[in-house]
Design an enzyme around this catalytic site. Structure first.
Site, PDB file in Angstrom:
ATOM      1  N   HIS A  72       0.856  -1.198   0.000  1.00 20.79           N
ATOM      2  CA  HIS A  72       0.000   0.000   0.000  1.00 20.79           C
ATOM      3  C   HIS A  72       0.883   1.235   0.000  1.00 20.79           C
ATOM      4  CE1 HIS A  72      -4.269  -1.404   1.267  1.00 20.79           C
ATOM      5  NE2 HIS A  72      -3.687  -2.290   0.483  1.00 20.79           N
ATOM      6  N   TYR A 201      -9.256   5.807   7.418  1.00 18.96           N
ATOM      7  CA  TYR A 201      -9.366   6.168   8.834  1.00 18.96           C
ATOM      8  C   TYR A 201     -10.382   7.305   8.912  1.00 18.96           C
ATOM      9  CZ  TYR A 201      -5.029   3.546   9.820  1.00 18.96           C
ATOM     10  OH  TYR A 201      -4.081   2.559   9.966  1.00 18.96           O
ATOM     11  N   PRO A 293      -4.185   0.634  18.709  1.00 21.77           N
ATOM     12  CA  PRO A 293      -3.930   0.120  17.354  1.00 21.77           C
ATOM     13  C   PRO A 293      -4.004   1.161  16.233  1.00 21.77           C
ATOM     14  CG  PRO A 293      -6.056  -0.646  18.173  1.00 21.77           C
ATOM     15  CD  PRO A 293      -5.395   0.059  19.307  1.00 21.77           C
ATOM     16  N   LYS A 297       1.092  -0.028  14.982  1.00 23.23           N
ATOM     17  CA  LYS A 297       2.501  -0.128  15.383  1.00 23.23           C
ATOM     18  C   LYS A 297       2.848  -1.352  16.239  1.00 23.23           C
ATOM     19  CE  LYS A 297       4.164   3.341  13.339  1.00 23.23           C
ATOM     20  NZ  LYS A 297       3.984   2.765  12.022  1.00 23.23           N
ATOM     21  N   TYR A 385       3.986   6.655   9.974  1.00 22.95           N
ATOM     22  CA  TYR A 385       3.112   5.538   9.601  1.00 22.95           C
ATOM     23  C   TYR A 385       3.902   4.417   8.927  1.00 22.95           C
ATOM     24  CZ  TYR A 385      -1.149   3.099   8.309  1.00 22.95           C
ATOM     25  OH  TYR A 385      -2.139   2.143   8.199  1.00 22.95           O
TER      26      TYR A 385
HETATM   27  P1  RFL Z   1       1.273 -11.701  21.626  1.00 23.43           P
HETATM   28  O1  RFL Z   1       0.830 -11.787  20.207  1.00 23.43           O
HETATM   29  O2  RFL Z   1       0.289 -11.301  22.648  1.00 23.43           O
HETATM   30  O3  RFL Z   1       1.876 -13.134  22.001  1.00 23.43           O
HETATM   31  C1  RFL Z   1       2.228 -13.461  23.316  1.00 23.43           C
HETATM   32  C2  RFL Z   1       2.101 -14.963  23.488  1.00 23.43           C
HETATM   33  O4  RFL Z   1       2.483 -15.323  24.812  1.00 23.43           O
HETATM   34  C3  RFL Z   1       1.555 -16.277  25.318  1.00 23.43           C
HETATM   35  N1  RFL Z   1       1.562 -16.243  26.787  1.00 23.43           N
HETATM   36  C4  RFL Z   1       2.233 -17.131  27.554  1.00 23.43           C
HETATM   37  N2  RFL Z   1       2.980 -18.177  27.222  1.00 23.43           N
HETATM   38  C5  RFL Z   1       3.520 -18.906  28.244  1.00 23.43           C
HETATM   39  N3  RFL Z   1       3.305 -18.614  29.553  1.00 23.43           N
HETATM   40  C6  RFL Z   1       2.557 -17.564  29.916  1.00 23.43           C
HETATM   41  N4  RFL Z   1       2.357 -17.271  31.226  1.00 23.43           N
HETATM   42  C7  RFL Z   1       1.982 -16.768  28.902  1.00 23.43           C
HETATM   43  N5  RFL Z   1       1.192 -15.669  28.897  1.00 23.43           N
HETATM   44  C8  RFL Z   1       0.948 -15.365  27.615  1.00 23.43           C
HETATM   45  C9  RFL Z   1       0.238 -15.860  24.706  1.00 23.43           C
HETATM   46  O5  RFL Z   1      -0.688 -16.949  24.680  1.00 23.43           O
HETATM   47  C10 RFL Z   1       0.674 -15.438  23.306  1.00 23.43           C
HETATM   48  O6  RFL Z   1       0.631 -16.496  22.379  1.00 23.43           O
HETATM   49  O7  RFL Z   1       2.519 -10.732  21.784  1.00 23.43           O
HETATM   50  P2  RFL Z   1       3.745 -10.437  20.777  1.00 23.43           P
HETATM   51  O8  RFL Z   1       4.300 -11.714  20.229  1.00 23.43           O
HETATM   52  O9  RFL Z   1       4.633  -9.496  21.483  1.00 23.43           O
HETATM   53  O10 RFL Z   1       3.062  -9.713  19.509  1.00 23.43           O
HETATM   54  C11 RFL Z   1       2.492  -8.440  19.648  1.00 23.43           C
HETATM   55  C12 RFL Z   1       1.322  -8.277  18.672  1.00 23.43           C
HETATM   56  O11 RFL Z   1       0.463  -9.392  18.807  1.00 23.43           O
HETATM   57  C13 RFL Z   1       0.537  -6.985  18.915  1.00 23.43           C
HETATM   58  O12 RFL Z   1       1.411  -5.923  19.197  1.00 23.43           O
HETATM   59  C14 RFL Z   1      -0.313  -6.573  17.692  1.00 23.43           C
HETATM   60  O13 RFL Z   1      -1.299  -7.522  17.426  1.00 23.43           O
HETATM   61  C15 RFL Z   1      -0.965  -5.208  17.919  1.00 23.43           C
HETATM   62  N6  RFL Z   1      -1.871  -4.815  16.826  1.00 23.43           N
HETATM   63  C16 RFL Z   1      -1.374  -4.300  15.650  1.00 23.43           C
HETATM   64  N7  RFL Z   1      -0.047  -4.187  15.457  1.00 23.43           N
HETATM   65  C17 RFL Z   1       0.445  -3.732  14.259  1.00 23.43           C
HETATM   66  O14 RFL Z   1       1.676  -3.636  14.112  1.00 23.43           O
HETATM   67  N8  RFL Z   1      -0.375  -3.396  13.206  1.00 23.43           N
HETATM   68  C18 RFL Z   1      -1.732  -3.488  13.317  1.00 23.43           C
HETATM   69  O15 RFL Z   1      -2.421  -3.243  12.331  1.00 23.43           O
HETATM   70  C19 RFL Z   1      -2.289  -3.925  14.581  1.00 23.43           C
HETATM   71  N9  RFL Z   1      -3.606  -4.034  14.740  1.00 23.43           N
HETATM   72  C20 RFL Z   1      -3.253  -4.952  16.979  1.00 23.43           C
HETATM   73  C21 RFL Z   1      -4.106  -4.543  15.911  1.00 23.43           C
HETATM   74  C22 RFL Z   1      -3.804  -5.477  18.146  1.00 23.43           C
HETATM   75  C23 RFL Z   1      -5.174  -5.588  18.272  1.00 23.43           C
HETATM   76  N10 RFL Z   1      -5.671  -6.146  19.491  1.00 23.43           N
HETATM   77  C24 RFL Z   1      -6.696  -7.089  19.564  1.00 23.43           C
HETATM   78  C25 RFL Z   1      -4.948  -5.937  20.722  1.00 23.43           C
HETATM   79  C26 RFL Z   1      -5.465  -4.646  16.015  1.00 23.43           C
HETATM   80  C27 RFL Z   1      -6.018  -5.144  17.207  1.00 23.43           C
HETATM   81  C28 RFL Z   1      -7.520  -5.186  17.287  1.00 23.43           C
HETATM   82  C1  PHB Z   2      -6.014  -4.106  10.914  1.00 23.14           C
HETATM   83  O1  PHB Z   2      -6.152  -4.394   9.706  1.00 23.14           O
HETATM   84  O2  PHB Z   2      -6.303  -4.908  11.807  1.00 23.14           O
HETATM   85  C2  PHB Z   2      -5.511  -2.759  11.262  1.00 23.14           C
HETATM   86  C3  PHB Z   2      -5.019  -1.934  10.273  1.00 23.14           C
HETATM   87  C4  PHB Z   2      -4.567  -0.670  10.587  1.00 23.14           C
HETATM   88  C5  PHB Z   2      -4.609  -0.237  11.893  1.00 23.14           C
HETATM   89  C6  PHB Z   2      -5.081  -1.075  12.892  1.00 23.14           C
HETATM   90  C7  PHB Z   2      -5.543  -2.344  12.589  1.00 23.14           C
HETATM   91  O3  PHB Z   2      -4.188   1.010  12.188  1.00 23.14           O
END
Ligand code: RFL
Ligand code: PHB
Length: 391
Positions: A72, A201, A293, A297, A385
Site C-alpha cells: 500500500h 481512517y 492500534p 505499530k 506511519y
Molecule cells: P502476543 O501476540 O500477545 O503473544 C504473546 C504470546 O504469549 C503467550 N503467553 C504465555 N505463554 C507462556 N506462559 C505464559 N504465562 C503466557 N502468557 C501469555 C500468549 O498466549 C501469546 O501467544 O505478543 P507479541 O508476540 O509481542 O506480539 C504483539 C502483537 O500481537 C501486537 O502488538 C499486535 O497484534 C498489535 N496490533 C497491531 N499491530 C500492528 O503492528 N499493526 C496493526 O495493524 C495492529 N492491529 C493490533 C491490531 C492489536 C489488536 N488487538 C486485539 C490488541 C489490532 C487489534 C484489534
Molecule cells: C487491521 O487491519 O487490523 C488494522 C489496520 C490498521 C490499523 C489497525 C488495525 O491502524
C-alpha cells in the site's frame, strides 16, 4: 531440559526471535500457554512496516508474504464527509507498507519452526521464570500433568501484555507508564471485498471507524465503541448499519456486507515498562509495551525489539561481547517511545472524546485541516506511519 535461550510465548515476537536465533546457531525452546490453533485464531494486526518485512526475509520465511501481501502506497483520512489521501510513498521518498495479517505471519513462522523440528511446548500450564538475576536462570511449567524444568542462559519474555515475565520482576525494579482510553474498538472480519483499495481512517460525529483488509476478498472493519458495550450487543446487521453511517457517500454505496467470521472488542491502551532487561531476562513485544492500534505499530514494534534482542544475543554468543545485551533496553525504548507518541497522537486526532468538550473538538478539526494542507504535517504523519528507521 537445557537450552541457550528459553523463549516464553509463541506469538509473533517469540516465533520470530526463535527463528533468527536458530539461523545463527543458537538453541532455543519456546514455551506457550495456549495451543497453536488458539494462537492462530486471534485476529490482530494487519499492516507490516518495511522493518518487519525485512526481518521476515532475514528469518527465511518471507516467501508467501511477498506472494500474497498487498503493498500500500497511501492511506485515506475521512472527516467532515470528505476523504483525503496521504501519499505515503511520495511523502517518504518511496516507502510503503504491506497488508499481510498477523495470522498469516504467525502461520509462516510456525510452519517453518515445525519443518525445522525446533522444540516448542504448546499448552504449557503454570509457566514460571526463576533466578534470572543470577547466572543460571530456569523456566518451570506443567505439561500433561508433569512438572518440567528448562535450564538456560537467558529468558526472552515474549509473552504479551498479560504474561508471566513482566509480572515476575520485583516491583521496585520496574517503572510502568500507562494511559487508558475511554473507548474500545469493535472489530469485524468478513469474506467480502474491501470497500476501498486503501485503508480509510474516519473521524465522524458518531465516532471513529477504520476500513482495513486482509486480502482482495477479506475485509477487516473497526468501530469506536463505549467500553461498556459487549460483543453480544452487536449483531452483524447493527455493525454494518453503524459503519455505513460513519462512511462518506461513495464508500457507503460501495460497501459490500456479509456474515462476520470474527467479531471482538479490544480496549485501547498505551503502556511502557522500563527497563526491558532484568539480569538475564529480557522483555520483547507486548510484554514490555502496548500501543493503541490506530497507528498499526504493535506488531511492528515487536519486530524491532526482536531485531535488537537477536542481534544482542548473537553478538554475545559469537563475539563473547555483552555490549548489545547491555544496550538492548535503551535501544529498543528509544524506538518504542517514538511509536508510543505517534500512536497516542493519531488516536487523539481520529477519535471522538466527548469529555474534551467543544474546545477539544475545534482543536481537532483545526489539526485535521492543517494536516492535509501542510506538507510538513502530512510528511510527519507519513514517515511515522511507514515506520521510523532503526537506529
Ligand atoms: P502476543 O501476540 O500477545 O503473544 C504473546 C504470546 O504469549 C503467550 N503467553 C504465555 N505463554 C507462556 N506462559 C505464559 N504465562 C503466557 N502468557 C501469555 C500468549 O498466549 C501469546 O501467544 O505478543 P507479541 O508476540 O509481542 O506480539 C504483539 C502483537 O500481537 C501486537 O502488538 C499486535 O497484534 C498489535 N496490533 C497491531 N499491530 C500492528 O503492528 N499493526 C496493526 O495493524 C495492529 N492491529 C493490533 C491490531 C492489536 C489488536 N488487538 C486485539 C490488541 C489490532 C487489534 C484489534
Ligand atoms: C487491521 O487491519 O487490523 C488494522 C489496520 C490498521 C490499523 C489497525 C488495525 O491502524
Amino acid at each position: 531440559m537445557r537450552t541457550q535461550v528459553a523463549i516464553i510465548g509463541a506469538g509473533p515476537s517469540g516465533l520470530l526471535l526463535g527463528q533468527l536465533l536458530h539461523k545463527a546457531g543458537i538453541d532455543n525452546i519456546i514455551v506457550e500457554r495456549q495451543s497453536a490453533e488458539y494462537v492462530l485464531g486471534r485476529i490482530r494486526a494487519g499492516i507490516l512496516e518495511q522493518v518487519t518485512i525485512d526481518l521476515m526475509d532475514e528469518a527465511g520465511v518471507g516467501q508467501r508474504m511477498h506472494a500474497e501481501g498487498l503493498p500500500h502506497t497511501g492511506i485515506e483520512l475521512l472527516f467532515e464527509g470528505q476523504r483525503h489521501r496521504i501519499d505515503l510513498q511520495a511523502l517518504t521518498g518511496g516507502k510503503k507498507v504491506m497488508v499481510y495479517g498477523q495470522t498469516e505471519l504467525t502461520r509462516d513462522l510456525m510452519d517453518a519452526r515445525q519443518a525445522l523440528g525446533l522444540p516448542t511446548v504448546y499448552s504449557a500450564a503454570d509457566v514460571a521464570v526463576h533466578d534470572f538475576d543470577g547466572e543460571r536462570p530456569r523456566v518451570t511449567f506443567q505439561r500433561e500433568g508433569r512438572s518440567e524444568t528448562i535450564e538456560c542462559d537467558f529468558i526472552a519474555g515474549c509473552d504479551g501484555f498479560h504474561g508471566v515475565c513482566r509480572a515476575s520482576v520485583p516491583s521496585g525494579a520496574i517503572t510502568e507508564y500507562e494511559k487508558v482510553y475511554p473507548f474500545g474498538w469493535l472489530g469485524l472480519l468478513s469474506d467480502t471485498p474491501p470497500v476501498s483499495e486503501e485503508l480509510i481512517y474516519a473521524n465522524t460525529p458518531r465516532g471513529f471507524a477504520l476500513c482495513s483488509q486482509r486480502s482482495l476478498s477479506r475485509s477487516r472493519y473497526y468501530l469506536q465503541v463505549p467500553l461498556t458495550d459487549k460483543v453480544q450487543d452487536w449483531s452483524d446487521e447493527a455493525f454494518w448499519n453503524e459503519l455505513r453511517l460513519r462512511l462518506d457517500e461513495t464508500a457507503r454505496e460501495r460497501l459490500i456486507t456479509g456474515p462476520s467470521l470474527e467479531k471482538s472488542i479490544a480496549p485501547l491502551r498505551s503502556f511502557v515498562a522500563e527497563p526491558l532487561r532484568f539480569g538475564r531476562l529480557f522483555l520483547a513485544g507486548d510484554a514490555g509495551h502496548i500501543v493503541p492500534p490506530t497507528g498499526a505499530k504493535g506488531l511492528n514494534l515487536a519486530a524491532s525489539d526482536v531485531h535488537y534482542l537477536s542481534t544482542a544475543l548473537i553478538e554475545y554468543y559469537q563475539e563473547r561481547s555483552q555490549a548489545g545485551i547491555d544496550h538492548y533496553s535503551q535501544r529498543s525504548l528509544a524506538r518504542i517511545w517514538k511509536a508510543e507518541r505517534f500512536s497516542w497522537w493519531f488516536t487523539n486526532l481520529m477519535h471522538r472524546f466527548p469529555a474534551e468538550g467543544g474546545f477539544g473538538q475545534r482543536v481537532q478539526e483545526a489539526e485535521l485541516d492543517y494536516l492535509i494542507h501542510s506538507q510538513a504535517a502530512s510528511t510527519a504523519l507519513a514517515e511515522n506511519y511507514v515506520g521510523l528507521p532503526m537506529a
